[in-house]
Design a protein around this motif. Sequence first.
Motif, mmCIF file in Angstrom:
data_model
loop_
_atom_site.group_PDB
_atom_site.id
_atom_site.type_symbol
_atom_site.label_atom_id
_atom_site.label_comp_id
_atom_site.label_asym_id
_atom_site.label_seq_id
_atom_site.Cartn_x
_atom_site.Cartn_y
_atom_site.Cartn_z
ATOM 1 N N ASN A 143 0.797 -1.216 0.000
ATOM 2 C CA ASN A 143 0.000 0.000 0.000
ATOM 3 C C ASN A 143 0.835 1.274 0.000
ATOM 4 O O ASN A 143 0.515 2.228 -0.697
ATOM 5 C CB ASN A 143 -0.927 0.003 1.222
ATOM 6 N N THR A 144 1.925 1.271 0.781
ATOM 7 C CA THR A 144 2.729 2.490 0.935
ATOM 8 C C THR A 144 4.213 2.176 0.825
ATOM 9 O O THR A 144 4.692 1.190 1.410
ATOM 10 C CB THR A 144 2.443 3.150 2.296
ATOM 11 N N LEU A 145 4.931 3.001 0.077
ATOM 12 C CA LEU A 145 6.386 2.920 -0.019
ATOM 13 C C LEU A 145 6.978 4.130 0.687
ATOM 14 O O LEU A 145 6.640 5.272 0.367
ATOM 15 C CB LEU A 145 6.835 2.917 -1.480
ATOM 16 N N GLN A 146 7.842 3.884 1.666
ATOM 17 C CA GLN A 146 8.523 4.970 2.362
ATOM 18 C C GLN A 146 10.024 4.808 2.111
ATOM 19 O O GLN A 146 10.704 4.010 2.750
ATOM 20 C CB GLN A 146 8.220 4.926 3.866
ATOM 21 N N LEU A 147 10.542 5.557 1.136
ATOM 22 C CA LEU A 147 11.944 5.461 0.730
ATOM 23 C C LEU A 147 12.695 6.722 1.162
ATOM 24 O O LEU A 147 12.075 7.757 1.464
ATOM 25 C CB LEU A 147 12.031 5.291 -0.783
ATOM 26 N N PRO A 148 13.996 6.653 1.181
ATOM 27 C CA PRO A 148 14.766 7.857 1.530
ATOM 28 C C PRO A 148 14.438 9.053 0.634
ATOM 29 O O PRO A 148 14.533 10.202 1.060
ATOM 30 C CB PRO A 148 16.226 7.401 1.341
#
Length: 901
Positions: free
Chosen positions: A348-353
């Motif tokens: 559902n969600t991608l949290q990348l730098p």
Amino acid sequence: MTSVPSLTPIENAHEFSADQLVDQLQVNTKAGLTKDEARRRFEELGPNALQETKREGALTILLRQFNGVIVWILAAAAAISFFLGDTVEGVAILIVLLINAITGFVLEWNASQSMEALRKLDTAPARVLRDGRIQEIPSDEITLGDVLLVEAGDVVSADGNLFDVNQLGVDESALTGESLPVEKSTAISVADAPLGDQHNRLFKGTAVVSGNGRAIVTGIGQHTELGKIATMVEEAERSATPLEEKLNSLAKRLIWITVGLAALFMIVGFVRQEEPKLLIETALALAIAAIPEGMSVVATIALAYGMLRLAEKKVIVKRLSAVETLGGTNVIFTDKTGTLTQNRIEVNTLQLPEGMAEVRVDEQAGKLEVVQGEATVMDDHGYHKLVRIGVLCNNADYEPREGEDAKEVGDPVEVALLKFALGAGVNPDEVTQQHPRKAEKAFSSDTRIMGTLHEADKRYLVAVKGATEEVLDRCDTVLKNGQPISLGETEKDAIQQVSEKMAADGLRTLAFAYREVNERPGDDFTEQNLTYLGIIGFLDPPRTEVTPALQSCREAGIKVIMVTGDHPATALTVASKVRLIEPGEEIVLTGKDLKPIGELSAAEKERVMACRVFARVSPAQKLDMIDLYQQNGDIVGMTGDGVNDAPALKKSDIGIAMGQRGTQVAAETADMVLKDDSFASIVTAIGQGRVIFENIRKFILFLLSCNMSEIFVVTFAGFLGVGNPLLPLQILFINIVTDVFPALALGVGRENRELMKQPPRNPDTPVLTNRDWWMITYYALVMTIAVLGVYWFGTRNLGMNQGMGNTITFYSLSFAQLLHVFNLYSGHGHFFRNEITTNKFIWWALVVCVVILVLTYYVPFLSQVLSIQPMTNQALLLIAAAGIFPVIVIQVIRKLTGLGE
């Protein structure tokens, strides 16, 4: 810790350690029970099976159909007819009773199969440890203290406490509503932990999806959580539906009207010293006239017609009256998993730098789209690296197949990662072939990470995923703009806070990292020098059609409440996504916040009824909440798909089960089953229910105004001393033949879309309001004046005898009632074009009834039974006048006063 007696199913078992249970249940975890001890306990405690309850037999159900005030009055009327020598009349009344009884019996002969479905969960064999050896035994032979062995693919056969686990994951969604498999451990759960948080426990009827474990059996049969639900299913009373209650109330009102008129008529007759037999026959005619014998048959057919309409729209109705009940529903309790959501896990969600993006995987199109956030993160090197690490650090298998369901094997989260890769344009098979696996560090509750080692182009790649905190502890760099840079404690704290925020928003999070080296690392290849890639948040995605369906519910004045056993944050997130709640309504109550209904203060009740989202709620608490709203006078619908929903489905006024992903228990307990699992289908059913109620109200208005005219004709004729213009058998014929067909045509009328833009009717409002009763009286008086007028004119002015007078009255009243159907249009349109005149069934009904009336005159048997006399042209003119006069009068008054609009 309180002591638990030996050989007694253990309450609050999640609070006990394995060592405590060994002492309490006198068992050796390494050898299990001895054969003799297991037999002794089995004999003492009984089998591990749900108790069977005695079901009603066919004869009991059939006899119940003859228990009712209307039935008793008709039976008394038949007995009086036989006593007076009117055999044909008595037989005719008995035939009517038999038709109604058969109709009711057929409706009740779909008794709930819930307990049988629950017992089917017991059929699989189980593996236990006895005399130091693993043995496979029938699940009903498991007893208290047995050491139960489970592995992936097993259905748990009894409740127990785990003392040995190895990557054990259990799907408890059918019992608790938890979407994701629960990772089990041996640590003692907190004292007030709900079922979904009792991680050291196994529950009967749940499914093992990964790993293996061993548990000490602490509950069997009716003492398991499944058994407690089975007990609640049995104890949850299914009261009469609102429609049934309203029709019963209406029948009682009719009876009082009849008794009053009959008593008044008898008193006047005795004062006049009229013949007792004539008085009895007239009272009998009144009783028959007052009871709309065809009402239950017409109601049944109208409901069945609505049921067929819904079946075409993938809504299966098991109880006919449930169709109308749903139309009156003003509160819907809905489960989350499988009802508002798809009951499957997705990325559902991608949290990348480089940033955050909320994504959606389109499996059919094989595409990935950004729903919200920064689409540019998908162009970064780190994103593509993350996709491949998710494929490599993975033990699942996913195989899309054209024209049929895809093959999915393994942990649902790992399957979701493979779907995510396909959506991102990466072929998992090619990635794994290019990077052969050389070693694996399996996930454990101690390390909370999983790592795999791969070789490619004479270099080695380490792929790691796991809890954010654990992964960050092993990382010293972070991949930004394609280059590893130093990762300090400040940056780690910020990432950890992001992970916690995602978890608070209801997402299950996994962090990902990697390392590339030239030489093969040692056995501790996952422990240090990793490069952090990012976090992926997983969610059971909402169903796309739910949001507009909920909007339709709001427009229709229906309150929708989510009740789930899942995590509060997850429940709130889904509720927000589907617009079940609006911004500012982010309130969720958990099972811990709910007291038993009897202990709630007025303020606490108000607080509960103001909340729209409930999480970590037990089956017993669902029953309490339904009871609370029912006590408030609401008509409550309940949707669900799990075993845990079964008691609430039965308790609610209308239980709605999901047909695709739902359990058999839920489907067989519910009143309705949605074949497409679509919440939108509920809105369709509500609309159909409202149409049916309006149709039922309309045909009851028709039937009762017709019946009231019969009462007035007989009563007024008696008071005026002009003889008895209608015979009991003639009244009975009108009620069950010429009245029924037009009423049936009204009952299957066309849909009215405007009904779904109106608020639900007040549950306390009867089928007929006081205004309706005034209209019934008004319609009946007009028809009575016309019919008695021609009877009086024919017998007094034209010299017709009593037999001819009865014949004229019979046909006049029949004709007047047939044409009366045109008086019942709603006011939309005009007299010559409205919902009545455009209803083809009305015209067919009129044709059939006219043919039947012609046959009563020309068929000798019918004319003899109904005492029909040959008629002159004068008689035919009088009959035509009696039929047309009420329509003209009613329409003229309607135009002048608006009465009947």
